[in-house]
Design an enzyme around this catalytic site. Structure first.
Site, mmCIF file in Angstrom:
data_model
loop_
_atom_site.group_PDB
_atom_site.id
_atom_site.type_symbol
_atom_site.label_atom_id
_atom_site.label_comp_id
_atom_site.label_asym_id
_atom_site.label_seq_id
_atom_site.Cartn_x
_atom_site.Cartn_y
_atom_site.Cartn_z
ATOM 1 N N ARG A 189 0.835 -1.200 0.000
ATOM 2 C CA ARG A 189 0.000 0.000 0.000
ATOM 3 C C ARG A 189 0.866 1.244 0.000
ATOM 4 N NH1 ARG A 189 -4.299 1.217 3.614
ATOM 5 N NH2 ARG A 189 -4.852 -0.973 3.824
ATOM 6 N N PHE A 227 -2.292 6.626 -1.234
ATOM 7 C CA PHE A 227 -3.684 6.682 -1.686
ATOM 8 C C PHE A 227 -4.140 5.393 -2.363
ATOM 9 C CE2 PHE A 227 -1.835 10.951 -1.950
ATOM 10 C CZ PHE A 227 -2.592 11.567 -0.964
ATOM 11 N N ALA A 228 -3.333 4.348 -2.256
ATOM 12 C CA ALA A 228 -3.670 3.114 -2.956
ATOM 13 C C ALA A 228 -3.433 1.894 -2.081
ATOM 14 C CB ALA A 228 -2.833 2.997 -4.226
ATOM 15 N N LYS A 287 -4.856 -2.752 -8.049
ATOM 16 C CA LYS A 287 -4.476 -1.519 -7.346
ATOM 17 C C LYS A 287 -5.710 -0.635 -7.230
ATOM 18 C CE LYS A 287 -1.216 2.385 -7.442
ATOM 19 N NZ LYS A 287 -0.030 2.984 -8.091
ATOM 20 N N ASP A 297 9.643 8.642 -9.527
ATOM 21 C CA ASP A 297 9.528 8.002 -8.207
ATOM 22 C C ASP A 297 10.235 6.641 -8.206
ATOM 23 O OD1 ASP A 297 8.772 7.991 -5.546
ATOM 24 O OD2 ASP A 297 6.692 7.410 -5.917
HETATM 25 P P1 ADP Z 1 1.556 3.881 -4.492
HETATM 26 O O1 ADP Z 1 1.358 4.839 -5.606
HETATM 27 O O2 ADP Z 1 0.505 3.983 -3.462
HETATM 28 O O3 ADP Z 1 2.963 3.877 -3.935
HETATM 29 P P2 ADP Z 1 2.261 1.396 -5.858
HETATM 30 O O4 ADP Z 1 1.840 1.225 -7.271
HETATM 31 O O5 ADP Z 1 3.689 1.723 -5.616
HETATM 32 O O6 ADP Z 1 1.300 2.450 -5.161
HETATM 33 O O7 ADP Z 1 1.872 0.079 -5.050
HETATM 34 C C1 ADP Z 1 2.123 0.002 -3.656
HETATM 35 C C2 ADP Z 1 2.837 -1.297 -3.344
HETATM 36 O O8 ADP Z 1 2.013 -2.419 -3.740
HETATM 37 C C3 ADP Z 1 4.145 -1.501 -4.106
HETATM 38 O O9 ADP Z 1 5.235 -0.878 -3.440
HETATM 39 C C4 ADP Z 1 4.260 -3.027 -4.107
HETATM 40 O O10 ADP Z 1 4.740 -3.506 -2.872
HETATM 41 C C5 ADP Z 1 2.793 -3.475 -4.261
HETATM 42 N N1 ADP Z 1 2.469 -3.678 -5.688
HETATM 43 C C6 ADP Z 1 2.133 -2.730 -6.584
HETATM 44 N N2 ADP Z 1 1.918 -3.246 -7.810
HETATM 45 C C7 ADP Z 1 2.125 -4.573 -7.702
HETATM 46 C C8 ADP Z 1 2.085 -5.668 -8.643
HETATM 47 N N3 ADP Z 1 1.767 -5.476 -9.918
HETATM 48 N N4 ADP Z 1 2.374 -6.911 -8.183
HETATM 49 C C9 ADP Z 1 2.697 -7.110 -6.895
HETATM 50 N N5 ADP Z 1 2.762 -6.119 -5.960
HETATM 51 C C10 ADP Z 1 2.481 -4.864 -6.351
HETATM 52 MG MG MG Z 2 4.773 3.249 -4.761
#
Ligand code: ADP
Ligand code: MG
Length: 321
Positions: free
Chosen positions: A33, A36-37, A54, A150
């Site tokens: 997480r 915001f996600a 997500k 990022d």
């Molecule tokens: P945010 O914008 O909130 O940082 P992310 O896209 O970085 O969101 O997702 C948050 C976390 O979720 C990532 O750091 C990772 O640990 C996990 N995550 C995101 N996308 C994937 C994916 N496609 N497969 C597995 N884990 C994921």
């Molecule tokens: Mg991230």
């Protein structure tokens, strides 16, 4: 009003039917997480295939952020042709959220292995292989005028952790189309990884990502964050002074080519920083053919048929010791 550099025209269909009709959320804890996600593992009912869903909130701190999410989708669409950028399968929308159904990177964040102890930590030869993949993905984005903004170990995932799989770059929430960028008015990104020009509110460019890659590779090789201070203010000061001492112990454990590679990225002037294409040609990632053990043996053999030379390559040293 749009923030500069955002792309919001997308081709992917945004589905309004319920996500739960086609996907089953996996039991157990979420994959990750951010602010915001939330990202959760799920299975496509029709195929039994695993995905990462997500869930992005459309309203954040009272502001409508739907355009930011469309920008994230647009960048994922653009990068579909590159194997090292996470794949986007489908998109769903509810009254409060947009759900991105992403390829599942089951190995988790490279962060975990960056901070792991000795045996679990990356070896330099692993970092070389993964660095090539990260640079391949980032070079693709940069050729298409996209800056990620990022890049950090939490946004670089692995298809599998053990055995060590391949890289998937995720999280295009801050990404921008470069040609439209004039200036940034807010500090984007995570303190430890942001480039000096962001701290000084100077124009950002693809070079901004290259600074973060310098910090990232340094952390992957040494397990230590080079500019991290006791608080954000000290971290920012370390970054703007490029306060890094290559004679420190942590650099003794990595090859001099790796140090040279990092030095080409942690350069204050963005115009003097190595580009992704230049990095891919760096000798650290392209060992001289004559330094390979088998070739050395063959050479020794052909030079002296009677007396086989005992030349051996240096043993591989672990990145962390
Ligand atoms: P945010 O914008 O909130 O940082 P992310 O896209 O970085 O969101 O997702 C948050 C976390 O979720 C990532 O750091 C990772 O640990 C996990 N995550 C995101 N996308 C994937 C994916 N496609 N497969 C597995 N884990 C994921
Ligand atoms: Mg991230």
């Amino acid at each position: 009003m749009n923030k500069s550099g955002m792309v919001t025209e997308i081709r992917t269909q945004i589905r309004k039917e319920p996500f739960a009709g086609k996907y089953e959320l996996a039991a157990g804890k979420e994959l990750g997480r951010g602010k915001f996600a939330v990202v959760k593992k799920c299975t496509e009912k029709a195929t039994g295939k695993p995905y990462a869903a997500k869930f992005l909130r459309k309203r954040r701190k009272g502001a409508d952020c739907r355009m930011d999410i469309l920008n994230e989708i647009a960048v994922l669409e653009l990068a579909k042709a590159n194997p090292y950028v996470v794949g986007l399968h489908e998109v769903y929308e509810t009254s409060s959220e947009i759900i991105l159904v992403l390829e599942c990177a089951a190995g988790g964040e490279i962060f975990d292995q960056c901070v792991a102890e000795d045996d679990e930590a990356f070896k330099e030869k692993d970092v070389i292989r993964l660095a090539k993949q990260i640079l391949n993905g980032v070079a693709f984005l940069h050729r298409n005028n996209v800056v990620h903004l990022d890049l950090k170990p939490q946004n670089i995932l692995l298809t599998s952790a053990r055995p060590l799989g391949d890289i998937r770059i995720v999280d295009f929430g801050l990404s921008r189309r470069m040609e439209k960028i004039t200036e940034v008015r807010e500090i984007l990104g995570t303190p430890e990884y942001v480039a000096p020009e962001i701290l000084n509110y100077e124009p950002i460019s693809t070079a901004t990502d290259m600074w973060s890659i310098g910090v990232l590779i340094c952390v992957m090789l040494t397990g230590e964050s080079p500019f991290l201070g006791d608080d954000n203010q000290k971290t920012f000061l370390n970054i703007s002074q490029v306060n890094i001492d290559y004679s420190e112990d942590m650099f003794d454990r990595i090859s001099s080519l790796a140090v040279d590679f990092i030095k080409s990225l942690l350069v204050k002037n963005p115009r003097k920083r190595a580009t992704a294409e230049e990095c891919l040609k760096h000798p650290w990632l392209n060992p001289h053919p004559l330094s390979q053990p088998l070739l050395q043996k063959m050479l020794a053999f052909s030079l002296d048929d009677n007396e086989m030379s005992q030349s051996e390559s240096e043993p591989e040293s672990p990145a962390h010791s």
